[in-house]
Design a protein around this motif. Structure first.
Motif, mmCIF file in Angstrom:
data_model
loop_
_atom_site.group_PDB
_atom_site.id
_atom_site.type_symbol
_atom_site.label_atom_id
_atom_site.label_comp_id
_atom_site.label_asym_id
_atom_site.label_seq_id
_atom_site.Cartn_x
_atom_site.Cartn_y
_atom_site.Cartn_z
ATOM 1 N N UNK A 1 35.045 30.240 38.252
ATOM 2 C CA UNK A 1 35.352 30.851 39.255
ATOM 3 C C UNK A 1 35.981 32.396 39.077
ATOM 4 N N UNK A 2 36.537 32.568 37.735
ATOM 5 C CA UNK A 2 36.810 33.929 37.662
ATOM 6 C C UNK A 2 35.343 34.829 37.605
ATOM 7 N N UNK A 3 34.295 34.552 36.982
ATOM 8 C CA UNK A 3 33.263 35.271 36.739
ATOM 9 C C UNK A 3 32.693 35.655 38.392
ATOM 10 N N UNK A 4 32.819 34.505 39.256
ATOM 11 C CA UNK A 4 32.318 34.676 40.565
ATOM 12 C C UNK A 4 33.033 35.724 41.276
ATOM 13 N N UNK A 5 34.378 35.550 41.037
ATOM 14 C CA UNK A 5 35.289 36.429 41.873
ATOM 15 C C UNK A 5 34.938 37.885 41.067
ATOM 16 N N UNK A 6 34.802 37.979 40.021
ATOM 17 C CA UNK A 6 34.708 39.459 39.314
ATOM 18 C C UNK A 6 33.366 39.965 39.908
ATOM 19 N N UNK A 7 32.447 39.363 40.088
ATOM 20 C CA UNK A 7 31.079 39.742 40.428
ATOM 21 C C UNK A 7 31.374 40.327 41.887
ATOM 22 N N UNK A 8 32.145 39.585 42.719
ATOM 23 C CA UNK A 8 32.534 40.225 44.001
ATOM 24 C C UNK A 8 33.168 41.210 44.127
ATOM 25 N N UNK A 9 34.151 41.340 43.263
ATOM 26 C CA UNK A 9 35.001 42.361 43.079
ATOM 27 C C UNK A 9 34.386 43.823 42.628
ATOM 28 N N UNK A 10 33.513 43.582 41.881
ATOM 29 C CA UNK A 10 32.637 44.818 41.157
ATOM 30 C C UNK A 10 31.711 45.288 42.432
ATOM 31 N N UNK A 11 31.185 44.374 43.101
ATOM 32 C CA UNK A 11 30.343 44.810 44.341
ATOM 33 C C UNK A 11 31.281 45.411 45.363
ATOM 34 N N UNK A 12 32.460 45.163 45.792
ATOM 35 C CA UNK A 12 33.096 45.505 46.638
ATOM 36 C C UNK A 12 33.514 46.964 46.232
ATOM 37 N N UNK A 13 34.038 47.071 45.058
ATOM 38 C CA UNK A 13 34.505 48.350 44.388
ATOM 39 C C UNK A 13 33.461 49.426 44.255
ATOM 40 N N UNK A 14 32.349 48.989 43.842
ATOM 41 C CA UNK A 14 30.902 50.019 43.905
ATOM 42 C C UNK A 14 30.773 50.369 45.288
ATOM 43 N N UNK A 15 30.612 49.478 46.384
ATOM 44 C CA UNK A 15 30.326 49.851 47.849
ATOM 45 C C UNK A 15 31.390 50.771 48.383
ATOM 46 N N UNK A 16 32.611 50.611 48.137
ATOM 47 C CA UNK A 16 33.488 51.394 48.391
ATOM 48 C C UNK A 16 33.643 53.027 47.904
ATOM 49 N N UNK A 17 33.379 52.937 46.473
ATOM 50 C CA UNK A 17 33.124 54.143 45.784
ATOM 51 C C UNK A 17 32.288 55.063 46.324
ATOM 52 N N UNK A 18 31.008 54.377 46.526
ATOM 53 C CA UNK A 18 29.586 55.266 46.966
ATOM 54 C C UNK A 18 29.952 55.733 48.257
ATOM 55 N N UNK A 19 31.008 55.306 49.066
ATOM 56 C CA UNK A 19 31.239 55.693 50.608
ATOM 57 C C UNK A 19 32.374 56.527 50.447
ATOM 58 N N UNK A 20 33.163 56.935 49.250
ATOM 59 C CA UNK A 20 34.182 57.768 49.276
ATOM 60 C C UNK A 20 35.788 57.010 49.850
ATOM 61 N N UNK A 21 35.516 55.716 49.707
ATOM 62 C CA UNK A 21 36.812 54.973 50.578
ATOM 63 C C UNK A 21 38.043 55.084 49.299
ATOM 64 N N UNK A 22 38.859 54.667 49.744
ATOM 65 C CA UNK A 22 40.077 54.315 48.825
ATOM 66 C C UNK A 22 39.801 52.976 48.211
ATOM 67 N N UNK A 23 40.069 52.940 46.933
ATOM 68 C CA UNK A 23 39.729 51.957 45.999
ATOM 69 C C UNK A 23 40.755 51.012 45.419
ATOM 70 N N UNK A 24 41.824 51.274 45.341
ATOM 71 C CA UNK A 24 43.184 50.648 44.927
ATOM 72 C C UNK A 24 42.930 49.197 44.743
ATOM 73 N N UNK A 25 42.850 48.508 46.033
ATOM 74 C CA UNK A 25 42.800 47.110 45.835
ATOM 75 C C UNK A 25 41.511 46.383 45.237
ATOM 76 N N UNK A 26 40.374 47.171 45.491
ATOM 77 C CA UNK A 26 39.295 46.665 44.713
ATOM 78 C C UNK A 26 39.204 46.752 43.252
ATOM 79 N N UNK A 27 39.956 47.990 42.812
ATOM 80 C CA UNK A 27 39.940 48.167 41.299
ATOM 81 C C UNK A 27 41.044 47.122 40.487
ATOM 82 N N UNK A 28 42.315 46.955 41.248
ATOM 83 C CA UNK A 28 43.075 46.148 40.796
ATOM 84 C C UNK A 28 42.521 44.802 40.727
ATOM 85 N N UNK A 29 41.799 44.308 41.632
ATOM 86 C CA UNK A 29 41.055 42.772 41.512
ATOM 87 C C UNK A 29 40.360 42.824 40.239
ATOM 88 N N UNK A 30 39.731 43.719 40.138
ATOM 89 C CA UNK A 30 38.468 43.869 38.885
ATOM 90 C C UNK A 30 39.499 43.665 37.545
#
Length: 293
Positions: free
Chosen positions: A220-249
């Protein structure tokens, strides 16, 4: 001149009068200016849990594109979003994104005032088809949000970000569900976590909870980490605030590293993620879910 840019330049002039606002997004030393911007806010009386330093973090990579994250004293995090050929370029790009958001955050509409709270409550009530009576009821999600805004009156939304991120993480992590089941009151939880910084101690508590989840559901951790990394990358590429996604990772990566070390030592801690101090403060008031926060 575009009205938005003019407004940003006016704010830079008021906050940093020695800077030429005409160069805000051109030849300006954005790294230096961003630090000066937040130091000026500290000198004006703003208080930050983690000090006034702007913190940069470069993502390890042997080749371009390079990525850099910047965390502001108020708790918000932004990242470079252009294709950066050097680590220095990535640092400047992250600083540029953070500076734009920091300056925009000084607009009157971004400051938590009585009018801001009133408008926010009206929108919240309308969005959930609730009642205005819910605003003054701390056992409701709207009432909890009202309580949090009232406690942070005078702050900007970026300064309010760290507290919001803590509750996002507690919801994602399942801690709020545990506290609800143990009949902790919403006010106790808000009061307790409002005083807790988002630091290594809190990350370790959440990482422990994911370790226990991994024991019950392997992978479950690897699965959730994969999701967190995708969300983090998507948010970064659009210039959005990242704290929640980065902390998840970071929490999930910490969990994996601890699993490895515990496997080697043959030990696994069974301690609950919920701080015993908080559980001791909990009374018998029904604790509702925080999904609207």
């Amino acid at each position: 001149m575009d009205n938005s840019l003019k407004s940003l330049q006016d704010i830079v002039s008021s906050m940093l009068p020695d800077k030429n606002p005409a160069f805000i997004f051109k030849d300006l030393n954005v790294v230096e200016t961003l630090q000066e911007f937040w130091e000026k806010k500290r000198n004006q009386g703003a208080v930050f849990k983690n000090g006034s330093l702007v913190v940069y973090e470069s993502v390890p990579s042997p080749v371009a594109p390079y990525v850099c994250y910047v965390t502001l004293p108020g708790g918000s995090c932004f990242g470079s979003f252009q294709y950066c050929l050097t680590k220095a370029d990535a640092r400047r790009d992250a600083a540029r994104v953070a500076l734009v958001n920091s300056v925009f955050n000084e607009q009157p509409s971004r400051i938590i005032t009585v009018e801001f709270i009133r408008n926010s409550m009206e929108e919240a009530v309308a969005s959930v088809c609730g009642s205005t009576n819910d605003v003054m009821d701390p056992s409701t999600s709207i009432g909890a949000y009202y309580h949090m805004l009232e406690a942070n009156k005078g702050k900007t939304m970026l300064e309010f970000q760290e507290l919001m991120t803590v509750f996002q993480l507690l919801h994602w992590n399942g801690s709020l569900k545990i506290l609800r089941e143990r009949k902790c009151s919403r006010q106790d939880v808000i009061s307790y976590y409002s005083k807790q910084p988002l630091d290594d101690c809190l990350r370790s508590q959440m990482a422990l909870d994911w370790i226990l989840k991994e024991k019950k559901t392997p992978g479950i951790i690897s699965q959730e980490l994969h999701s967190a990394l995708k969300d983090l990358e998507r948010a970064r590429e659009t210039g959005r605030e990242l704290r929640f996604h980065k902390e998840r990772k970071e929490i999930l990566v910490l969990s994996l590293s601890q699993i490895g070390s515990e496997s080697n030592s043959g030990q696994m801690c069974e301690q609950s993620v919920c701080d015993p101090t908080l559980l001791g403060l909990c009374n018998q008031t029904q604790f509702m879910h925080y999904r609207n926060l």
